[in-house]
Design an enzyme around this catalytic site. Structure first.
Site, PDB file in Angstrom:
ATOM      1  CD  GLU A 279     -21.471 -58.164 -10.521  1.00 35.31           C
ATOM      2  OE1 GLU A 279     -21.026 -57.065 -10.918  1.00 35.31           O
ATOM      3  OE2 GLU A 279     -22.468 -58.266  -9.779  1.00 35.31           O
ATOM      4  CG  HIS A 309     -23.852 -54.659 -10.567  1.00 35.68           C
ATOM      5  ND1 HIS A 309     -22.828 -55.124  -9.798  1.00 35.68           N
ATOM      6  CD2 HIS A 309     -24.486 -53.731  -9.806  1.00 35.68           C
ATOM      7  CE1 HIS A 309     -22.838 -54.521  -8.615  1.00 35.68           C
ATOM      8  NE2 HIS A 309     -23.839 -53.664  -8.607  1.00 35.68           N
TER       9      HIS A 309
END
Length: 430
Positions: A279, A309
Site C-alpha cells: 500500500e 484501507h
C-alpha cells in the site's frame, strides 16, 4: 518515580512520581480524545499532524517517556536505540508492524495497540459493500459520472434471503453476523476455534464448505503463516458461480491475480477490496504497478469496489482508539499495568489506594531461572502485600507492592533490583 535500564543509566534523584515530568510525543494527527486523556494526567504533550523525518524523530524521542504513532511512523531498532527514557509506545491503530517489537521489548518498552476499537466501522463497511455489489451501484455510479444513463435490473438483486459466509468469527465477524441477520441474510461462518454463534448463525467445519455454500464471502482474519495467500485459484473455484468476494482484513490473505481470473471468467459476479499486499505510504500518492502488477487488470473488471484501507477510518473509531490506547499508556506509566501489551507480558495488580503507604516495584527482566529467587531475597525483609509475575518469550515482568517503606528502603530496593544481572528496566512508583 525512578528507573534503570540494564545498569546503563545513572541513578536519578529518588522522588515520588510526578506526572508533570512525563513528556509525550504524539504524531500523525492522533485523535483529540487521546490528547485530552494524556493532558488531563498532567503530562507534557507535544502533538504533530504528520509523521516526522527520521532525523527529527530521533532527536525528539531521546527525551520522551511515551510516543503515540499510527501506521506511517517507523520505530526501527535504530530509532529505538536513541530512546533513552521511553517507557511506552502507543500504536493508535490496529497493527504494530511499524514497530520493531523485539527491540522495544529488549529495552523494556511496552507497545500497545487497539485491535478491536474499529470493529463496528469495518462491519458497517462490509454491509454497505454487500448492498453495493448486489445492485452494481459502483458501476452505475461511474457511468453516471461519465454521462451514461444505464437503468438496468439484470443480475441486480436484494440481499434478503442470501447467505453470507464469514471467514473469522472474532470481534468484526460476530458484529457483522448480527447486522447481516438484521438485513434478512442467512449467516454461516468458519473459524479455527469452536465458537458460540450469535443469533441463528451456524459454524461450518471447513473453509471449502463455507465457500461452496455462501452468496457472499467476507474475510476477517489476522495475518499469520496459515492465512497468508489462503485465497487462491482453488478456493475461488470452490465458490458458488455468481457469488461475491470481500476482503477488509489483510492484503496478504488473497492472491489477487487469482481473484482477477475468477472475475474475468465469470466465476465471481463482483468483489470489494479495502486492503492490498502493498500500500502507498501516504495519502495523495498515485499508484499503478506499485500496488501490484495486477492493478490495471483489476481496474478493468466489472463490479469491483476498490477502497484505500478505510475500514476503520471513521470519526467514531478513531475516537475509541484514542481512548483505548491513551488510557493503556496512562495505566502503564502511572501504575505499571501492562494489560493489552503486544510485546511484554500482561501483568496487573489492584490499584494502590491514596491512603496506603505503598511503593510499587516494576521490574522487566530476561526470562531465565533464578531471577525471582534473587528478587524475593531482596524483598524478604519487607511486607510484600501483593506480587505478580509473568513471561512472554525471553522477557518477563514482575510487579510487587511493598508496604510500610520509607525513602531509604525504596532507594535500597531500587539499587539492589536494578543491579540484578538480568535487569532490563526497573521502576519504582510511589
Amino acid at each position: 518515580m525512578t528507573e534503570a535500564r540494564g545498569g546503563s543509566y545513572s541513578l536519578k534523584a529518588l522522588k515520588p512520581f510526578n506526572a508533570g515530568e512525563i513528556k509525550v510525543l504524539l504524531l500523525e494527527n492522533i485523535n483529540q480524545s487521546a490528547v485530552d486523556i494524556l493532558t488531563k494526567q498532567g503530562y507534557q504533550v507535544e502533538h504533530y499532524k504528520e509523521a516526522l523525518p527520521e532525523s527529527v524523530l530521533i532527536e525528539k524521542i531521546r527525551d520522551v517517556q511515551a510516543i503515540g504513532i499510527r501506521s506511517k511512523t517507523k520505530l526501527t531498532s535504530r530509532v529505538l536505540s536513541e530512546a533513552r527514557k521511553l517507557l511506552a509506545i502507543g500504536c493508535f491503530c490496529i497493527g504494530t508492524n511499524q514497530v520493531d517489537l523485539e527491540t522495544a521489548a529488549s529495552r523494556g518498552i511496552v507497545v500497545f495497540n487497539s485491535p478491536f476499537s474499529n470493529s463496528r466501522s469495518v462491519a458497517e463497511l462490509i454491509i454497505a459493500e454487500i448492498v453495493i455489489l448486489s445492485r452494481k451501484l459502483g458501476d452505475r455510479n461511474m457511468e453516471m459520472h461519465k454521462g451514461i444513463w444505464n437503468k438496468v435490473s439484470s443480475n441486480c438483486r436484494e440481499i434478503r434471503g442470501k447467505t453470507l459466509g464469514i471467514v473469522g468469527y472474532g470481534h468484526i465477524g460476530s458484529q457483522l453476523s448480527v447486522l447481516a441477520e438484521a438485513m434478512g441474510m442467512k449467516v454461516c461462518f468458519h473459524d479455527i476455534l469452536s465458537l458460540m454463534p450469535l443469533g441463528t448463525a451456524r459454524q461450518v467445519d471447513s473453509l471449502h464448505e463455507l465457500l461452496a455454500s455462501a452468496d457472499f464471502i467476507t474475510i476477517h482474519v489476522p495475518e499469520t503463516p496459515e492465512t497468508k495467500t489462503m485465497m487462491g485459484d482453488k478456493e475461488f473455484e470452490c465458490m458458488k458461480k455468481g457469488s461475491y468476494f470481500i476482503n477488509a482484513s489483510r492484503g496478504s490473505v488473497v492472491q489477487i491475480p487469482a481473484l482477477v481470473r475468477a472475475l474475468k471468467r465469470g466465476q465471481l459476479a463482483g468483489a470489494a477490496l479495502d486492503v492490498y499486499p502493498k500500500e502507498p505510504a501516504k495519502n495523495g500518492e498515485t499508484f499503478t504497478s506499485d500496488l501490484g502488477d495486477w492493478v490495471d487488470e483489476l481496474r478493468e473488471c466489472e463490479n469491483v469496489l476498490m477502497t484505500p484501507h478505510i475500514g476503520g477510518s471513521t470519526e467514531e473509531a478513531q475516537k475509541m482508539i484514542g481512548i483505548e490506547v491513551g488510557n493503556a499508556v496512562v495505566r502503564y506509566i502511572n501504575y505499571g499495568t501492562s494489560v493489552g501489551a503486544v510485546n511484554l507480558p500482561e501483568v496487573d495488580l489492584r490499584a494502590i489506594e491514596a491512603t496506603q503507604k505503598i511503593a510499587r516495584l516494576l521490574f522487566v527482566h530476561h526470562n531465565v531461572p533464578g531471577v525471582l529467587k534473587e528478587i524475593n531475597e531482596i524483598l524478604a525483609a519487607h511486607n510484600v502485600e501483593k506480587q505478580y509475575s509473568d513471561s512472554h518469550g525471553e522477557i518477563a515482568y514482575l510487579m510487587a507492592d511493598i508496604a510500610d517503606v520509607d525513602e531509604g528502603d525504596i532507594r535500597n530496593i531500587y539499587e539492589l533490583v536494578s543491579a540484578c544481572k538480568e535487569n532490563i528496566s526497573t521502576r519504582i512508583v510511589y
